[in-house]
Design a protein around this motif. Structure first.
Motif, mmCIF file in Angstrom:
data_model
loop_
_atom_site.group_PDB
_atom_site.id
_atom_site.type_symbol
_atom_site.label_atom_id
_atom_site.label_comp_id
_atom_site.label_asym_id
_atom_site.label_seq_id
_atom_site.Cartn_x
_atom_site.Cartn_y
_atom_site.Cartn_z
ATOM 1 N N ALA A 467 40.308 28.405 86.992
ATOM 2 C CA ALA A 467 39.871 27.745 88.055
ATOM 3 C C ALA A 467 39.589 26.256 87.710
ATOM 4 N N VAL A 468 39.847 25.151 88.766
ATOM 5 C CA VAL A 468 39.310 23.908 88.548
ATOM 6 C C VAL A 468 38.188 23.511 89.396
ATOM 7 N N VAL A 469 37.085 23.106 88.921
ATOM 8 C CA VAL A 469 35.839 22.945 89.703
ATOM 9 C C VAL A 469 35.426 21.364 89.646
ATOM 10 N N SER A 470 35.606 20.683 90.594
ATOM 11 C CA SER A 470 35.336 19.310 90.826
ATOM 12 C C SER A 470 33.960 19.107 91.286
ATOM 13 N N VAL A 471 33.485 18.198 90.476
ATOM 14 C CA VAL A 471 32.193 17.496 90.820
ATOM 15 C C VAL A 471 31.909 16.010 90.427
ATOM 16 N N GLY A 472 31.403 15.412 91.326
ATOM 17 C CA GLY A 472 31.380 13.883 91.290
ATOM 18 C C GLY A 472 30.168 13.342 90.228
ATOM 19 N N LEU A 473 30.530 12.260 89.555
ATOM 20 C CA LEU A 473 29.798 11.526 88.633
ATOM 21 C C LEU A 473 29.076 10.307 89.354
ATOM 22 N N ALA A 474 27.838 10.004 88.845
ATOM 23 C CA ALA A 474 27.464 8.643 89.265
ATOM 24 C C ALA A 474 28.018 7.781 88.392
ATOM 25 N N VAL A 483 29.475 7.820 81.880
ATOM 26 C CA VAL A 483 29.243 8.411 80.655
ATOM 27 C C VAL A 483 28.072 9.223 80.309
ATOM 28 N N ASP A 484 26.891 8.529 81.047
ATOM 29 C CA ASP A 484 25.800 9.588 80.835
ATOM 30 C C ASP A 484 26.128 10.911 81.526
ATOM 31 N N ALA A 485 26.512 10.469 82.716
ATOM 32 C CA ALA A 485 26.524 11.814 83.820
ATOM 33 C C ALA A 485 27.694 12.871 83.102
ATOM 34 N N LEU A 486 28.534 12.147 82.561
ATOM 35 C CA LEU A 486 29.547 12.981 81.790
ATOM 36 C C LEU A 486 28.850 13.889 80.575
ATOM 37 N N ASN A 487 28.107 13.156 79.851
ATOM 38 C CA ASN A 487 27.463 13.908 78.732
ATOM 39 C C ASN A 487 26.499 14.997 79.286
ATOM 40 N N LEU A 488 25.706 14.480 80.308
ATOM 41 C CA LEU A 488 24.982 15.948 80.924
ATOM 42 C C LEU A 488 25.741 17.086 81.156
ATOM 43 N N LEU A 489 26.981 16.880 81.940
ATOM 44 C CA LEU A 489 27.652 17.722 82.379
ATOM 45 C C LEU A 489 28.322 18.404 81.104
ATOM 46 N N ARG A 490 28.832 18.024 80.088
ATOM 47 C CA ARG A 490 29.473 18.512 79.160
ATOM 48 C C ARG A 490 28.358 19.174 77.882
ATOM 49 N N ASP A 491 27.303 18.619 77.830
ATOM 50 C CA ASP A 491 26.380 19.088 76.723
ATOM 51 C C ASP A 491 25.464 19.996 77.098
#
Length: 732
Positions: A467-474, A483-491
């Motif tokens: 499954a590929v789940v798409s979500v927007g980043l600020a 990048v901060d939003a990505l780190n929140l998502l990943r971590d």
């Protein structure tokens, strides 16, 4: 031709053989080039799949998706309807939906969606057919949207998407690259006509350089079976091949012509050129190839392709310069100076201006060195603030309507332009555990203080395993907010949701994630690249000149040149100076792949000049001249040819600054500025002043390295008869 001297070295032996077997050398070279063209046509070039060649988690996620059997997605397009003077978008939205539904080539027009601030509406659709050729079929949709915009001037109505972006790239970038290829050759030829003042001598370097590039491109077809090629490799090969190919021939021809003017017979003039300039070409070519090979350590498909292509083109340029060029010079004799251009042809190639500067430098070497280092240090200072960034859509013609529309959509609908994608792989993703994790993701988005943005999209492969789940980043693609939003998502978010599904793999990809992982890969491999290039270049210089000091000073001077180029790039492209003149918009950093690529290219090309100049200085030293006199003679006699070679490189590289892509502008400005600095401040001021200050210490070699082979730098012994300066007169 008889072997009347005890020639030494590969270059001199190759010249002897080629001069004895002119026809075989010339027609053998033509046959070699033709064979590579036939080879390329027969087997084709294997193209790299850059979409599945990423690094880190994003690269792994992309490969999972590529292997999951998702149906091919058509090219997606978007129409933005946004408030300007008017705020009622209802009629325009209905008109866009109706017109697109009846437009040729348009399919799957979706229901309009509204932005969070209520000021924008977005209508998405696809271009039917093969997405690879969708750019050829997007014009009817663009025309339809333009008509609606003209009917509603109080609103902003515009289209952007993968097909329209591909069309922009094709028209702007590819068209520019093709123009570059066509312009670089006549520009180079024009410079050589001024440098030589004779038509035949000017055409030879260009002809051999073009043939070297053609042969290397043919060989790349075979090499691409092991190192798949990217589209830009051919253009990089033309850039490097034309620069080094012309320079190598220029060095060789100019030395042979100078020796003839000083009274040497044709055989001796060719042998001197082979044993001096030919040897410099051999050593310089090896150094350039070593520098290019450093890119292999990145394990990146683009850098590996660039490394393979540039190594091949430099190798073929060296091969042509050491084999077919001596054969042509032997066959032409003094006719190489045929068709002289009045006012441009000169008996002497010594640079009077540079010799005047050299006189000042040698009179005050310490002051000259301090001034040169201070100037280079001032230019390099901004490099301390160097920041890198990923490429963004505004890097391609920032004023283009498609680019402006992409930026506007990104502001109003962040999840639509650069969404993060969570790739989940399991035995089955159609389970209650997956739905629970999806609900947890939506709850986390609500609690993210706007860092993560809805809507959330879900696509599942036919087998139900991915499954590929798409979500927007600020934020904007690669800025600190994104990048901060990505780190929140990943971590935090992904481990607390999809990461809790037993046996499942959950990885984050997307444009922002790919850029972050790419930067991490470069940061990890950069020390390896530097160590490899600097280490092997040091060894090569040490063996070539049997001097630790020459090797160390060579590396330091080249690093100064690279640092100054970095500083100028930061000043122009990171700080945003000359935006209007160069046609770019600063992104607050340098494109992430530019610093490493510039390092290996500049280091290799700087060594090109360094080896040539220091070899000429070593000739004088080996004849018993003092260091000051050897420097005076070596730099004085090479000033003209170095200037001509540098002008060729600067002109070719500067053409890259005319291309629409910011990265190519950075590449062109960085290379042109660095070569200009290298041929002026470095070689004409800093090198002679440093070598004069060091004196006999230049040639220091510790006793435990005495086993290094002796390499002859001086020409073969002169005959007893006196040599008289004379003008060459082509014979019929």
């Amino acid at each position: 031709m008889e072997n009347r001297e005890n020639v030494k070295g590969i270059a001199a032996r190759a010249a002897i053989w080629s001069a004895r077997h002119r026809a075989l050398a010339i027609f053998g070279w033509i046959a070699f080039v033709a064979a590579t063209v036939v080879l390329s046509a027969m087997i084709g070039t294997s193209q790299a799949d850059e979409g599945t060649a990423g690094h880190g988690d994003s690269g792994d996620a992309d490969r999972i998706v590529a292997a999951a059997g998702f149906p091919e997605q058509p090219a997606g397009e978007m129409v933005l309807i946004q408030n300007r003077a008017e705020s009622n978008r209802t009629a325009a939205t209905a008109e866009i939906t109706r017109i697109l539904g009846s437009t040729t080539g348009v399919s799957e027009v979706q229901e309009p969606i509204q932005s969070a601030d209520g000021r924008s509406t977005l209508v998405t659709f696809t271009i039917a057919g093969d997405p690879e050729t969708a750019a050829e079929r997007v014009d009817p949709a663009l025309d339809a949207v333009a008509r609606v915009q003209s009917d509603h001037p109080g609103l902003y109505i515009a289209e952007a998407g993968s097909a329209s972006a591909d069309q922009l790239v094709s028209e702007e970038l590819e068209g520019g690259l093709n123009r570059l290829g066509m312009l670089s050759i006549p520009v180079t030829l024009g410079i050589l006509l001024v440098a030589f003042g004779a038509v035949v001598a000017s055409f030879l370097p260009v002809l051999l350089a073009i043939m070297s590039v053609v042969a290397a491109i043919g060989l790349m077809a075979a090499a691409s079976r092991y190192a798949p090629a990217v589209d830009e490799t051919t253009h990089v090969m033309l850039l490097i091949g034309l620069a080094v190919g012309v320079d190598y021939c220029l060095f060789y021809i100019r030395r042979e012509r100078d020796e003839r003017r000083r009274g040497a017979d044709p055989h001796r003039a060719l042998m001197i050129a082979a044993q001096t300039s030919g040897r410099s070409i051999w050593v310089s070519g090896l150094t350039v190839m070593i520098a290019m090979a450093g890119m292999f350590f990145t394990q990146d498909v683009v850098f590996v392709s660039f490394a393979t292509g540039t190594i091949l083109v430099v190798a073929t340029a060296v091969l042509g310069s050491l084999t077919v060029l001596p054969a042509l010079l032997s066959a032409l004799g003094d006719r190489v100076d045929a068709i002289k251009i009045p006012g441009l042809y000169r008996r002497s190639s010594d640079g009077r201006i540079w010799n005047g500067l050299l006189k000042v430098v040698l009179a005050k070497p310490l002051v000259s060195a301090i001034v040169a280092v201070a100037a280079l240090g001032a230019l390099a200072y901004p490099a301390l603030d160097l920041k890198t960034r990923g490429q963004a859509i505004q890097d391609i013609s920032p004023d283009a309507p498609v680019v402006q529309t992409f930026l506007a959509i990104g502001q109003a609908f962040p999840s639509k332009t650069t969404p993060a994608q969570i790739v989940v792989e399991d035995d089955s993703v159609e389970t209650p555990e997956f739905e629970k994790a999806l609900a947890g993701l939506k709850a986390a988005i609500q609690a993210s203080d706007g860092k993560l943005v809805e809507p959330v999209g879900v696509e599942v492969n036919p087998a139900g395993t991915v499954a590929v789940v798409s979500v927007g980043l600020a934020g904007k693609e690669s800025d600190s907010v994104a990048v901060d939003a990505l780190n929140l998502l990943r971590d935090r978010v992904v481990p607390d949701t999809f990461g809790r599904i037993d046996g499942a793999t959950a990885l984050v990809t997307g444009s922002t994630a790919g850029g972050v992982d790419y930067n991490e890969q470069l940061d990890k491999t950069l020390p390896l690249v530097f160590a490899f290039v600097l280490g092997l270049a040091f060894i090569l210089l040490l063996v070539s000149f049997r001097s630790v000091v020459v090797a160390v000073t060579g590396l330091l001077l080249n690093l100064l040149s690279v640092a100054a180029a970095y500083g100028m790039l930061v000043y122009v492209f990171q700080y945003g100076h000359f935006e209007e003149q160069l046609g770019f918009v600063s992104g607050g950093g340098i494109t992430n792949w530019i610093p490493m690529f510039l390092f290996v290219i500049l280091f290799g090309l700087s060594m090109d000049y360094h080896v040539f100049v220091v070899s000429r200085i070593r000739e004088g030293h080996d004849r018993g001249l003092s260091t000051r006199e050897a420097v005076r003679e070596g730099i004085g006699r090479t000033a003209g040819v170095i200037t001509s070679a540098a002008v060729v490189m600067v002109a070719v590289f500067a053409l890259f600054a005319t291309l629409p892509l910011t990265a190519t502008k950075e590449l062109g400005v960085g290379l042109a500025a660095a070569v200009l600095l290298d041929a002026t401040i470095i070689r004409a001021v800093l090198l002679p002043s440093v070598m004069t200050l060091l004196g006999r210490s230049n040639w220091w070699l510790p006793s435990w390295l005495g086993w290094l082979p002796e390499v002859a730098h001086e020409p073969p012994a002169e005959p007893d008869e006196p040599r008289v300066e004379r003008e060459l007169v082509p014979v019929s």
